[in-house]
Design an enzyme around this catalytic site. Sequence first.
Site, PDB file in Angstrom:
ATOM      1  CB  CYS A  94       3.603  -0.984  -2.705  1.00  0.00           C
ATOM      2  SG  CYS A  94       3.226   0.498  -1.776  1.00  0.00           S
ATOM      3  CG  HIS A 148       0.320   8.412   6.196  1.00  0.00           C
ATOM      4  ND1 HIS A 148      -0.193   7.254   6.733  1.00  0.00           N
ATOM      5  CD2 HIS A 148       0.497   8.150   4.878  1.00  0.00           C
ATOM      6  CE1 HIS A 148      -0.301   6.337   5.786  1.00  0.00           C
ATOM      7  NE2 HIS A 148       0.098   6.845   4.657  1.00  0.00           N
ATOM      8  CB  SER A 196      -5.512   2.035   0.079  1.00  0.00           C
ATOM      9  OG  SER A 196      -4.759   2.897   0.878  1.00  0.00           O
ATOM     10  CD  GLU A 223       7.142  -4.079  -5.921  1.00  0.00           C
ATOM     11  OE1 GLU A 223       6.791  -4.278  -4.733  1.00  0.00           O
ATOM     12  OE2 GLU A 223       7.993  -3.247  -6.240  1.00  0.00           O
TER      13      GLU A 223
HETATM   14  N1  SAH Z   1      -2.112   5.348  -3.303  1.00  0.00           N
HETATM   15  C1  SAH Z   1      -2.788   4.590  -2.308  1.00  0.00           C
HETATM   16  C2  SAH Z   1      -2.341   3.139  -2.175  1.00  0.00           C
HETATM   17  C3  SAH Z   1      -0.891   2.821  -2.264  1.00  0.00           C
HETATM   18  S1  SAH Z   1       0.101   2.903  -0.832  1.00  0.00           S
HETATM   19  C4  SAH Z   1      -2.703   5.292  -0.987  1.00  0.00           C
HETATM   20  O1  SAH Z   1      -2.018   6.293  -0.867  1.00  0.00           O
HETATM   21  O2  SAH Z   1      -3.364   4.854  -0.048  1.00  0.00           O
HETATM   22  C5  SAH Z   1      -0.577   1.784   0.320  1.00  0.00           C
HETATM   23  C6  SAH Z   1      -0.304   2.176   1.749  1.00  0.00           C
HETATM   24  O3  SAH Z   1       1.072   1.959   2.109  1.00  0.00           O
HETATM   25  C7  SAH Z   1      -0.596   3.637   1.995  1.00  0.00           C
HETATM   26  O4  SAH Z   1      -1.248   3.817   3.222  1.00  0.00           O
HETATM   27  C8  SAH Z   1       0.809   4.209   2.024  1.00  0.00           C
HETATM   28  O5  SAH Z   1       0.834   5.443   2.650  1.00  0.00           O
HETATM   29  C9  SAH Z   1       1.570   3.107   2.738  1.00  0.00           C
HETATM   30  N2  SAH Z   1       3.015   3.173   2.596  1.00  0.00           N
HETATM   31  C10 SAH Z   1       3.730   3.620   1.546  1.00  0.00           C
HETATM   32  N3  SAH Z   1       5.041   3.566   1.816  1.00  0.00           N
HETATM   33  C11 SAH Z   1       5.165   3.066   3.054  1.00  0.00           C
HETATM   34  C12 SAH Z   1       6.282   2.793   3.900  1.00  0.00           C
HETATM   35  N4  SAH Z   1       7.540   3.025   3.509  1.00  0.00           N
HETATM   36  N5  SAH Z   1       6.034   2.290   5.120  1.00  0.00           N
HETATM   37  C13 SAH Z   1       4.774   2.044   5.533  1.00  0.00           C
HETATM   38  N6  SAH Z   1       3.693   2.287   4.783  1.00  0.00           N
HETATM   39  C14 SAH Z   1       3.874   2.796   3.560  1.00  0.00           C
END
Ligand code: SAH
Length: 343
Positions: free
Chosen positions: A333, A216, A191, A92
């Site tokens: 994502c 987080h 990220s 995606e």
């Molecule tokens: N692996 C990398 C990038 C992919 S995720 C990382 O961990 O940063 C990109 C961002 O979206 C990250 O900050 C991740 O924690 C966040 N993310 C993933 N699932 C999410 C959700 N359900 N709601 C909000 N943010 C989310």
Amino acid sequence: MNNIINNMYISELEEYFLDLGEKKFRAKQLFEAIHKQKIKNLDKLTTFSQDLKDKINNSSEIYGVKKVLELKSKLDETKKYLFELHDENVIESVLMKYKYGYTVCISTQVGCKMGCAFCASTKKGLIRNLYASEMLDEIYEIERLNDINVSNIVLMGSGEALDNFDELIRFIELISAKEGKNLSKRNITISTCGLADKILKLAEYDYPITLTISLHNADEEDRKKIMPITRKYPFDELIPALKEYQAKINKRISFEYVLIDGLNDSYQSALDIKNLLKDIKSHINLIPLNKIKEYDEEPSTSENINKFKKYLEDFGFNVTIRRELGADINASCGQLRNNYLEQ
Ligand code: SAH
């Protein structure tokens, strides 16, 4: 090894043409055609004879992406794409329009193995790394489909970019090559969930990119519960790595913080952040949890989000709340791919 011509540096293409018994200068021509003119099919390459094109076609591959689905948000101009790769895997990408231009959020892996509890991308594990050429083509294909020029790239889609380190470096070099798209490295954001050793390795490249850490939770035990990678890279490795990175790159480090109701949005959680990040020049980006079906928790209420922002600001942090783009098209994502795979 396959000659993946859209994954090669000019120097590698030179070798390739010499091996074919051709002249070296063809390398720059082909590189420009792929990365500047964005051709996808050699037929359009009028400066090459049919003979030469046949030779290239018979000895190489182009690994890119093909559109399977496009979703347009009715709320803003966000578009989400499901792309298919040469081996039928799907990934995606998201196109977002901001005042200052177009940003594309790309995937760096098919799936992910980091296992964050709230993230859809990781639910079916890691299938494989993407080639740099596939990451590039997420952007080029979106440019072709929309007839636009993308100015900012965020590596925040599915996957963990630092877990695909060599192709990540290749991607950065290729997209910023002056003979190609010539994108400023300043306009790239990476990220990561916090792979401390890879962050130190990245520092060696001295790139002026923006580094974003998915935090987080600043309480280590609580972070382990939602981000298992914390066991491998505890704070006493991650934080010194970030300080060393910052000493070298001298840019603010961003921190993403997904707010989950009752789990990480208390005053104590804000205090934990204060203590953890006290010696790092930071920017904190608060994101309300995007609900996915595999995770039962709820996003923090907007009242609590604003309160949390205020706590952090009172501690002296620079804080923003991420504007939700494409809320109606599952723009975070992994969800689109999962739905597609489950059909
Ligand atoms: N692996 C990398 C990038 C992919 S995720 C990382 O961990 O940063 C990109 C961002 O979206 C990250 O900050 C991740 O924690 C966040 N993310 C993933 N699932 C999410 C959700 N359900 N709601 C909000 N943010 C989310």
